[in-house]
Design a protein around this motif. Structure first.
Motif, PDB file in Angstrom:
ATOM      1  N   ALA A  12      27.181  23.191  35.405  1.00  0.00           N
ATOM      2  CA  ALA A  12      27.374  23.915  36.665  1.00  0.00           C
ATOM      3  C   ALA A  12      28.778  24.526  36.732  1.00  0.00           C
ATOM      4  O   ALA A  12      28.950  25.668  37.184  1.00  0.00           O
ATOM      5  N   LYS A  13      29.793  23.787  36.262  1.00  0.00           N
ATOM      6  CA  LYS A  13      31.158  24.319  36.241  1.00  0.00           C
ATOM      7  C   LYS A  13      31.257  25.517  35.292  1.00  0.00           C
ATOM      8  O   LYS A  13      31.897  26.524  35.612  1.00  0.00           O
ATOM      9  N   LEU A  14      30.632  25.397  34.116  1.00  0.00           N
ATOM     10  CA  LEU A  14      30.659  26.497  33.159  1.00  0.00           C
ATOM     11  C   LEU A  14      29.940  27.728  33.713  1.00  0.00           C
ATOM     12  O   LEU A  14      30.415  28.861  33.540  1.00  0.00           O
ATOM     13  N   LEU A  15      28.821  27.518  34.386  1.00  0.00           N
ATOM     14  CA  LEU A  15      28.091  28.635  34.984  1.00  0.00           C
ATOM     15  C   LEU A  15      28.931  29.309  36.062  1.00  0.00           C
ATOM     16  O   LEU A  15      28.985  30.543  36.139  1.00  0.00           O
ATOM     17  N   ALA A  16      29.607  28.514  36.884  1.00  0.00           N
ATOM     18  CA  ALA A  16      30.457  29.086  37.934  1.00  0.00           C
ATOM     19  C   ALA A  16      31.591  29.901  37.318  1.00  0.00           C
ATOM     20  O   ALA A  16      31.915  31.002  37.801  1.00  0.00           O
ATOM     21  N   ALA A  17      32.197  29.389  36.238  1.00  0.00           N
ATOM     22  CA  ALA A  17      33.281  30.121  35.572  1.00  0.00           C
ATOM     23  C   ALA A  17      32.757  31.424  34.968  1.00  0.00           C
ATOM     24  O   ALA A  17      33.401  32.474  35.089  1.00  0.00           O
TER      25      ALA A  17
END
Length: 107
Positions: free
Chosen positions: A63-68
């Motif tokens: 989820a963090k990678l997708l947000a970035a």
């Protein structure tokens, strides 16, 4: 009604640990999923199997990678792209520098 049933089935009093039932509790967590440990009628901690914990960590990381990635793509401007040849020329690389890189995987 299902949420009440689920809450009752997935909470355990801390006193069960004091009675020597930790092994049974851990087996139940592995078989049936997470349990909330209650102390003085207040949630104290959540017990998870190691596999479930790793799955949740992976999901949070994804989820963090997708947000970035989403944030970066919101600023994407194709006119600012440069070619591989331009990068090579600027850094002084030639095609011979890449000859032994077949086993290298770039993302």
């Amino acid at each position: 009604m299902d949420s009440i049933r689920s809450a009752i089935e997935n909470t355990i009093p801390i006193s069960l640990f004091n009675r020597g039932l930790a092994g049974k509790i851990f087996d139940d967590v592995k078989t049936n999923g997470a349990k909330v440990v209650m102390k003085n009628n207040t949630p104290e901690c959540v017990l998870l199997s190691p596999d479930e914990y790793i799955r949740l960590l992976d999901e949070a990381n994804d989820a963090k990678l997708l947000a970035a990635a989403t944030e970066r793509m919101s600023h994407y401007d194709p006119s600012t792209l440069i070619t591989q040849e331009d990068v090579d020329r600027e850094l002084g690389f030639s095609s011979s520098d890449y000859e032994n890189t077949d086993d290298v995987f770039f993302e």
